[in-house]
Design a protein around this motif. Structure first.
Motif, PDB file in Angstrom:
ATOM      1  N   GLU B 586      76.126  11.289  24.899  1.00 26.89           N
ATOM      2  CA  GLU B 586      74.934  10.600  25.413  1.00 26.89           C
ATOM      3  C   GLU B 586      74.211   9.986  24.222  1.00 26.89           C
ATOM      4  OE1 GLU B 586      75.504  10.957  29.296  1.00 26.89           O
ATOM      5  OE2 GLU B 586      73.722  10.037  28.420  1.00 26.89           O
ATOM      6  N   ASP B 589      71.087  11.852  23.100  1.00 25.02           N
ATOM      7  CA  ASP B 589      71.407  13.111  22.418  1.00 25.02           C
ATOM      8  C   ASP B 589      71.880  12.848  21.003  1.00 25.02           C
ATOM      9  OD1 ASP B 589      72.886  14.646  25.403  1.00 25.02           O
ATOM     10  OD2 ASP B 589      70.794  14.428  24.717  1.00 25.02           O
ATOM     11  N   ALA B 592      68.930  12.040  18.886  1.00 29.95           N
ATOM     12  CA  ALA B 592      68.132  13.249  18.688  1.00 29.95           C
ATOM     13  C   ALA B 592      68.750  14.123  17.599  1.00 29.95           C
ATOM     14  CB  ALA B 592      68.022  14.011  20.003  1.00 29.95           C
ATOM     15  N   ASP B 593      70.089  14.217  17.612  1.00 31.42           N
ATOM     16  CA  ASP B 593      70.782  15.020  16.594  1.00 31.42           C
ATOM     17  C   ASP B 593      70.598  14.429  15.208  1.00 31.42           C
ATOM     18  OD1 ASP B 593      73.652  15.846  18.740  1.00 31.42           O
ATOM     19  OD2 ASP B 593      71.677  16.793  18.487  1.00 31.42           O
TER      20      ASP B 593
END
Lengths: 248, 845
Positions: B586, B589, B592-593
């Motif tokens: 995604e 995601d 965000a990582d």
């Protein structure tokens, strides 16, 4: 009846080596509307050349051809072609159907060439096919027909536009006697019933006997003219006897 | 007179048909010859380029760090006993201008700084005009001769570098470099000056990127070991072979596609030759029957046909080689002037020319096998009858041709001397199989397709269209092969255009995905982020100026260390602008990582090759330092370009700073405020770039450069494809000519019934046009299949997965096929129109 086809002093010469050969040497004739005329002669007599000139397929070296009032021998190729399209129909010895068209499409060919959709002449095509006895084979291709049937299609095609004159060059030459007789019967029927003017070239007396009048050609000239009249029995004996006196 | 005389007389009896067959074979051989010669020129250029680039240097040391080698290292190497000569090369990418005025030109150039004396000890300057650099003249500059010609520059012209110190005189062109050596780099967009000149022009000296070392006569590897052990800077060692491989990979695409077009032309020529010979045998059936009736053996009859084929093949091959050399001259000139590929000279490799000759003759002979066998099997009785049918069905007639073509193609693939270091054979073989299969299938779909495609022609041409369409079915094998030959050529055009369009689409997607906001500034030296951030932030209209922290690093695996490029990006900037195409995870995601840290986005090319998946752990670090583990948060379709072929692995900016210690950036992403017009912002970015002696970048510029490069190559191959179309058109002339001669009585009947000369011509032209239209429609299907095979098989380094259809081209292919074929029909139409009605209506045979 009015004259529909005239030829005046037709001469046709072909080059041969360093000289020339004279195929026609001053032929004149007149054909009335509805008349069935046969041109007879042996091979090399000039009869086919005469038919080609009368039908506007070729031009005379000198002389004149008039079809239905049009001096076809003075026209250029384009106008001669269009006149031929409007005023003549042809049947040849080799049936010369278009192998990839159906029977109906072959009969409709003159319309197609003229840019007229065949669908507009559906009834005429059906009528002709019925006349020649091939109504049930409208969708067949030529290679699915017998020789006689193919020639009948060619005849129907020649009559499609009700031409001023129908010219037939040895139409039975490639057929057996019985089948050839069927073709001649159809020709005579169209002349008698439909008042179609027909000029038939043949070397066979029994074929010429269908005509109202026979012109005998030899060495490029008309040797004799034999009037037979419109006869239903097509008896050739009188003609044969007359030809014998001419040494033919 | 010998029986073989019949073979030659048969050819001369039909001079036009013979000439057409010879021309068709010649064109096919010409394309093959041109391909061989041009590839040889490319090979020669690569060898020269490598030799001239490295000269007598045994190795090239490439600095790992962006800051390059230190002058101390250069001095140390100069005193090293194993080193005979060392030539440092510094490098900057700069914007350059010609003299101000109406004709002022602006260029982005790779500026190289050399020590003239030291460099002369390693390599020859290879000038085509002018003189080499002098250490005493600080304004001397060398440029590539081809670049200068393209841009209207010559010896004595001035060049100014953007951002150069005030008061310094402009540079002056004193020498024009040949296409090898330094000019082989960057498609010739290179400026060479002395290092002193380059260093003095700017506040910050240009980094020394390369050190070319001549290690003398001793053992090179031992000397290299001693040299490298003495250095304390990180570097990569490149040998001349490495340099050659890098140059070669840049034009691998050209070689692959040239190879394919050579084969396509040969296949088209084979179709024409086979069809012509088959038609000739068919026409001469009665004559051959007479020979057989008179006692000629099957073997002798076969020999007559094969002798004719050999004569056609030899004549076609000889003419084809001569034409091919001319074609190669043009191709090499085109490639050289446009720098679409590196080529030099006009080499005529004897073995290559011999191969082209053998292929031309072989193709013709192979295509003659079936007609020769048919002629040999003729029964005298059958042949003397009116029918010319030999009893062979459609499948039988096609089968042997397919076998012959496959053998030809297989031999050509093995033997053609085209650069094949990276040729993906399977996609090319599959592509040829699709083309061949499509051509053969044409015979089977001709009739049903003709009924559909013929309808518009019937509406337009009336009876002529109907008759023309009917004639398509007269000899399905012959017409099908003729249309198939045209189809192959048109399919090559479709395939080329679709591949190019897909490459353009890939380029656009790449550019859009890696340049958030569409604007960036690339400086020629890394700039300290904190010091220069205010300058970037002050750009009018900028919403955010985001530095990209680029660091050369290594990936540590069980096998050892592999050079990689790492780029630290601001995840917020990239995510907000919609940049990057993330696969296997995604998108939210993945970003965000990155923000969290300890994660990396891996380029798809690297992931596919190394089998890296989301969730895997990879170890990255600086050379000599302890590596850090990163978790793969996503696979990105495209990434920021870097020195490594795969592009940069992307980490968060914080990771770049904290884990790699990077505090500088030479690439700044500039995001525009929404209410600021793009053109205004572009000007502001340009001003900021000028202030910093940097180069402004836009997405459109990047895409445009790549598209122009692609267009040049595509244009060249379109010419080769069109030659194949001409071969196909010759096939149509041949087939229609035969068709007319078979239909003379039929045409005379039509004329007798009132078909004018113009209508007869229209009928033949309509038939020809329909053949082209059918070929065009089938070419779309076949060409797209070929394009899909090439794209997904990765037949070219420039290609990207995914197909974008060039709709305009697809329509044009049908129109071109129809138009070219209609033109091809003009001569047979003229012949048909001039037939004598009387001669062909005679009732005796």
């Amino acid at each position: 009846m009015p004259v529909i086809l005239e030829a005046h002093d037709l001469v046709k010469r072909y080059p041969l080596g360093e000289g020339q050969v004279e195929a026609l040497n001053g032929i004149s004739l007149a054909v009335e509307r509805g008349e069935f005329v046969a041109i007879m002669g042996s091979s090399g007599s000039g009869k086919s050349t005469m038919l080609q000139l009368l039908g506007g397929l070729d031009l005379p070296t000198s002389g004149e051809v008039v079809i239905d009032g049009v001096r076809i021998s003075t026209l250029d190729d384009e106008r001669r072609t269009l006149t031929r399209r409007d005023k003549t129909g042809f049947v040849f010895q080799f049936f010369n159907l278009i192998p990839l068209l159906t029977v109906a499409e072959n009969v409709a060919l003159p319309f197609l060439i003229a840019g007229d959709p065949a669908t507009r002449h559906r009834s005429r095509i059906d009528e002709l096919l019925t006349m020649v006895g091939l109504a049930d084979k409208a969708n067949h291709r030529p290679d699915q027909l017998s020789a006689g049937e193919q020639q009948r299609v060619a005849l129907a095609r020649a009559l499609a536009t009700s031409p001023a004159i129908l010219l037939a060059d040895e139409p039975t030459g490639n057929l057996d006697y019985t089948t050839g007789t069927e073709i001649l019967d159809l020709l005579w029927d169209s002349a008698d019933r439909l008042e179609q003017t027909i000029v038939l070239v043949t070397h066979a007396a029994h074929a010429a006997a269908y005509a109202d009048r026979v012109l005998v050609v030899r060495d490029g000239r008309i040797l004799d003219e034999i009037a037979l009249g419109r006869r239903r029995d097509h008896d050739a004996r009188e003609l044969i006897a007359r030809l014998a006196t001419l040494g033919l | 007179m010998r029986l073989a005389t019949l073979a030659w007389r048969g050819l001369f009896a039909r001079p036009l048909r013979t000439a057409l067959a010879v021309i068709g074979i010649a064109l096919g051989v010409a394309v093959v010859t041109a391909t061989i010669v041009t590839s040889a020129a490319a090979d020669a250029a690569l060898r020269s380029a490598t030799a001239d680039l490295l000269g007598t240097a045994d190795v090239r040391l490439r600095a790992f760090a962006e800051t390059g080698f230190t002058p101390r290292t250069v001095q140390a190497l100069r005193g090293f006993p194993d080193v005979d000569a060392v030539a440092p090369v510094s490098e900057r990418r700069l914007v350059a201008y010609t003299a101000p005025g109406e004709a002022e030109g602006v260029f982005s150039l790779l500026v190289l700084g050399i020590d003239p004396d030291a460099d002369a000890a390693i390599r020859e300057p290879r000038l085509v005009d002018g003189v080499p650099l002098s250490p005493d003249s600080p304004t001397d500059a060398l440029v590539a001769a081809s670049w200068a010609l393209r841009n209207g520059l010559d010896l004595g012209d001035e060049i100014r570098l953007n951002g150069r110190r005030e008061g310094l005189p402009p540079l002056r062109i004193i020498g024009l470099m040949g296409d090898t050596g330094f000019a082989a780099l960057e498609r010739g967009e290179v400026l060479v000056v002395s290092r002193a000149t380059l260093d003095e022009s700017f506040d910050v000296p240009a980094p020394i990127r390369y050190l070319d070392l001549d290690l003398g006569e001793g053992d090179v590897s031992e000397a290299l070991d001693r040299v490298t052990a003495s250095l304390d800077e990180a570097f990569i060692v490149e040998t001349p072979a490495d340099a050659a491989a890098r140059l070669a990979s840049a034009q691998a695409s050209f070689g692959n596609v040239a190879f394919l077009f050579g084969l396509v032309a040969m296949v088209s020529g084979a179709f024409l030759a086979g069809n012509t010979l088959a038609m000739t045998v068919g026409e001469r059936t009665r004559e051959l029957g007479l020979l057989r009736a008179a006692g000629t053996t099957s073997r002798q009859v076969r020999g007559i046909v094969l002798r004719q084929a050999a004569a056609l093949g030899v004549a076609g091959a000889v003419v084809g080689i001569l034409v091919g050399i001319l074609l190669a001259t043009w191709m090499i000139g085109f490639l050289s002037s446009t720098r679409a590929a590196l080529v030099v000279g006009l080499p005529l490799p004897p073995m290559g020319l011999l191969l082209a000759f053998v292929l031309g003759v072989g193709v013709t002979l192979a295509s003659a096998v079936v007609p020769a066998m048919r002629a040999a099997r003729l029964s005298p009785l059958d042949a003397l009858r009116h029918s010319t049918r030999t009893g062979l069905g459609l499948v039988d007639r096609l089968r042997w041709l397919v076998v012959a073509e496959l053998v030809i193609v297989a031999l050509a693939i093995v033997l053609l001397p085209v650069e094949r270091t990276e040729t993906p054979f399977l996609p090319i073989v599959l592509s040829l199989g699709i083309l061949l299969g499509g051509a053969v299938a044409t015979a089977f779909v001709l009739e049903p397709l003709g009924r559909i495609i013929g309808r518009p022609f019937e509406w337009i041409f009336g009876a002529q269209g109907l008759l023309g369409r009917a004639n398509l079915s007269r000899d399905r094998a012959r017409t099908g092969l003729t249309v198939g030959g045209m189809m192959i050529a048109l399919a090559a055009v479709v395939a080329l255009g679709t591949v190019a369009e897909s490459a353009r689409a890939g380029t656009e997607r790449w550019v859009d995905s890696i340049l958030p906001g569409g604007h960036a500034i690339r400086s020629s030296v890394p700039l300290d982020v904190e010091s220069f951030r205010p300058t970037f932030d002050a750009t009018p209209g900028v919403l955010v100026a985001s530095p990209v922290y680029e660091v050369p690093a290594v990936r540590v695996t069980d096998e050892g260390q592999e050079e990689v490029a790492v780029a630290g990006i601001d995840p917020n900037v990239f995510q907000d602008s919609g940049a990057l195409i993330v696969r296997e995870a995604e998108r939210a995601d993945a970003y965000a990582d990155l923000r969290t840290g300890g994660s990396v986005l891996v380029p798809a090319a690297l992931a596919t090759r190394e089998g890296i998946d989301v969730g895997n752990v990879i170890a990255l670090g600086l050379p000599g330092a302890e590596p850090t583990e990163f978790i793969v948060a996503g696979i990105v379709e495209y990434t920021i370009p870097a020195r490594t072929p795969d592009g940069a692995l992307l980490v968060g900016a914080a990771d770049a700073r904290d884990r790699f210690g990077v505090t500088t950036s030479s690439l700044w992403i500039m995001v525009r405020q929404p209410d600021v017009p793009s053109s205004v912002f572009a000007t502001a970015v340009g001003d900021t770039a000028a202030q910093l002696s940097a180069q402004p970048l836009t997405a459109r510029d990047l895409a445009g450069d790549l598209a122009r490069s692609l267009d040049r190559l595509v244009g060249l191959f379109d010419v080769l494809a069109l030659i194949s179309v001409v071969i196909g058109a010759l096939g149509i002339v041949n087939t229609l000519g035969i068709g007319v001669s078979e239909r003379v009585r039929e045409i005379a009947i039509l004329r007798a019934h009132g078909m004018t000369v113009g209508q007869v011509q229209a009928m033949v032209v309509a038939e020809a046009a329909m053949m082209g239209a059918i070929g065009g429609v089938l070419a779309i299907v076949t060409g797209l299949a070929v394009a899909f095979t090439l794209v997904t098989g990765g037949a070219s380094a420039d290609l990207d997965a995914g197909l974008r259809l060039p709709w305009g081209l697809l329509a044009a292919v049908v129109l071109v096929g129809t138009g070219v074929s209609a033109l091809a029909g003009l001569y047979p139409a003229r012949v048909a129109a001039r037939l004598s009605i009387v001669r062909h209506l005679t009732h005796f045979e």
